[in-house]
Design an enzyme around this catalytic site. Sequence first.
Site, mmCIF file in Angstrom:
data_model
loop_
_atom_site.group_PDB
_atom_site.id
_atom_site.type_symbol
_atom_site.label_atom_id
_atom_site.label_comp_id
_atom_site.label_asym_id
_atom_site.label_seq_id
_atom_site.Cartn_x
_atom_site.Cartn_y
_atom_site.Cartn_z
ATOM 1 N N SER A 1 0.831 -1.204 0.000
ATOM 2 C CA SER A 1 0.000 0.000 0.000
ATOM 3 C C SER A 1 0.863 1.251 0.000
ATOM 4 O O SER A 1 1.961 1.272 0.561
ATOM 5 C CB SER A 1 -0.893 0.015 1.243
ATOM 6 O OG SER A 1 -1.531 1.270 1.401
ATOM 7 N N TYR B 1 -2.347 5.124 -4.073
ATOM 8 C CA TYR B 1 -3.382 6.110 -3.779
ATOM 9 C C TYR B 1 -2.902 7.379 -4.466
ATOM 10 O O TYR B 1 -1.968 8.030 -3.996
ATOM 11 C CB TYR B 1 -3.505 6.355 -2.276
ATOM 12 C CG TYR B 1 -4.327 5.343 -1.525
ATOM 13 C CD1 TYR B 1 -5.702 5.279 -1.675
ATOM 14 C CD2 TYR B 1 -3.714 4.469 -0.620
ATOM 15 C CE1 TYR B 1 -6.455 4.362 -0.967
ATOM 16 C CE2 TYR B 1 -4.460 3.550 0.095
ATOM 17 C CZ TYR B 1 -5.830 3.505 -0.081
ATOM 18 O OH TYR B 1 -6.570 2.604 0.618
ATOM 19 N N THR C 1 -5.913 2.499 -7.063
ATOM 20 C CA THR C 1 -7.162 2.494 -6.297
ATOM 21 C C THR C 1 -8.024 3.682 -6.707
ATOM 22 O O THR C 1 -7.576 4.831 -6.672
ATOM 23 C CB THR C 1 -6.863 2.546 -4.792
ATOM 24 O OG1 THR C 1 -6.310 1.294 -4.390
ATOM 25 C CG2 THR C 1 -8.127 2.799 -3.986
ATOM 26 N N LYS D 1 -8.273 -0.863 -9.266
ATOM 27 C CA LYS D 1 -8.828 -1.449 -8.043
ATOM 28 C C LYS D 1 -10.002 -0.625 -7.521
ATOM 29 O O LYS D 1 -9.904 0.594 -7.398
ATOM 30 C CB LYS D 1 -7.758 -1.545 -6.951
ATOM 31 C CG LYS D 1 -8.249 -2.140 -5.640
ATOM 32 C CD LYS D 1 -7.127 -2.197 -4.616
ATOM 33 C CE LYS D 1 -7.602 -2.879 -3.329
ATOM 34 N NZ LYS D 1 -8.594 -2.079 -2.591
ATOM 35 N N HIS E 1 -13.452 -2.233 -1.050
ATOM 36 C CA HIS E 1 -12.530 -1.750 -0.019
ATOM 37 C C HIS E 1 -12.839 -2.380 1.341
ATOM 38 O O HIS E 1 -12.680 -1.754 2.388
ATOM 39 C CB HIS E 1 -12.597 -0.219 0.091
ATOM 40 C CG HIS E 1 -11.259 0.446 0.215
ATOM 41 N ND1 HIS E 1 -10.593 1.001 -0.862
ATOM 42 C CD2 HIS E 1 -10.447 0.644 1.279
ATOM 43 C CE1 HIS E 1 -9.450 1.531 -0.443
ATOM 44 N NE2 HIS E 1 -9.346 1.319 0.852
#
Length: 376
Positions: free
Chosen positions: A126, A150, A176, A245, A269
Site C-alpha cells: 500500500s 493512492y 485504487t 482497483k 474496499h
Amino acid sequence: MEAIIMTLTNGYEQSDREQKLNIVNLPSLEAEAKKIIPTGGFGYIAGGSEDDWTLRQNTAAFGHLQIVPKALSNIEQPSLATHVFGLDLKTPIMMAPTAAQGLAHSQGEKDTARGVAAVGGLMAQSTYSSTSIADTAAAGNGAPQFFQLYMSKDWTFNESLLDEAVKAGVKAILLTVDATVDGYREADIVNNFQFPIPMANLTKFSEGDGKGKGIGEIYASAAQKISEDDVRRIADYTHLPVIVKGIQSPEDALRAIGAGAAGIYVSNHGGRQLNGGPASIDVLPAIAKAVNHQVPIIFDSGVRRGSHVFKALAAGADLVAMGRPVIYGLALGGAQGVQSVFEELNHELEITMQLAGTKTIEDVKHAPLTHFNYAE
C-alpha cells in the site's frame, strides 16, 4: 500467564510475536488479535464505514452462491498452482494492499512479505505502508509484489512513488479508484484515532510522515478526480501493467479496460468506503461476464473461508485477495502467523476442490455454482 512481547513506539504498543499459529478458522482470529492490538489501531483495522452494513454483507453474501458437489470425479490431491499476470504462483490467494501494518506488528509489511513469500503467494504493498517500498520488496526476497497507488493531487509525489516501485521490481501497479475521499468510519471517530507510527512512503517523499494525523487528513492530499487518462498516464510512465482497483460495476470495468487497464480488481474496499453498496461477491459474476476474459480479475472483500475463495474463482476471479485475517495473523505471530493464515485457507480450499471434483484452479474457474438466497 503469557509473557507480553511488544515494542513501544511513540507510546503505541506493537506486537513482536514470531510464531506459527494453530488456526481452527480465520474468523476466530479477530477476537484474539483484539486482545493485543491497541484499541485505536484495532478499530482502524477492523472497522468499516457507517454502521458496517456492507462490511457484514461482504461475507454473508457468499451464502448467495452454492458449490455443486461432484462425486466419481477420479481425482486426488488438487493443485493450487496458477499462472496469472505472467506470474507462476503456488496459490490463487494473494495479500490485498493494506495500510499501516505497523499498527499490528513492529515488523509490519516486512513480516507480511516474508509470510506471503513462504507460501509462494503474491503480495500487494500500500502507498500508506509502515515500511518503505524498497524494504518491503527486499523482505520478500524476490517473491512477486504489486504496488498499490493512492494517487495524490501532486503528480511529482506520484512519480516519486512509482519510481521507487519500479526500482524495487514490482510487477504491476494497482490504481485504487474507490477512495477519493475516506469513508465515514465511526470507530476512528469514537477512538479519536490518529496514526501513531510514521508511514514510510510519506516520510520519504515530502508529504509529512502521517504520524499524528487522522485518516481524513491523510486522504486530504489524495486526488479526488481520477479518470481514464490517469490509467494511461501511469501505464506510460511506468511501463508496467496497471490494474484498476475498486471496480464494482460492469460499466466501470469496461471503461477501465478501454483506458488500457491490464487487469480489473473487484472490491468495495472491505466495506470501508461506500456503506450501502453491494457485497463484492454479488457484483462479481456480472463484471466477469462483461470483461469476458479480456484481462485477469482480482477479487476481494469478505473472504474468510476456502469455500469463499472457490466461489470467487468459479464466479469469475483469477486471484482472490484478503486483508484483515492476514493482519490479525501478523499481530498474533508475525511472519509465521501470516504464513499460518495462508496455509489454513489453502488447506480449506484444497478440501473444497476435492469435494467439488476440481483438480486444478482452471477446473475451479469452470465449476458450476447454484444460486439461492437463503433467509438470513
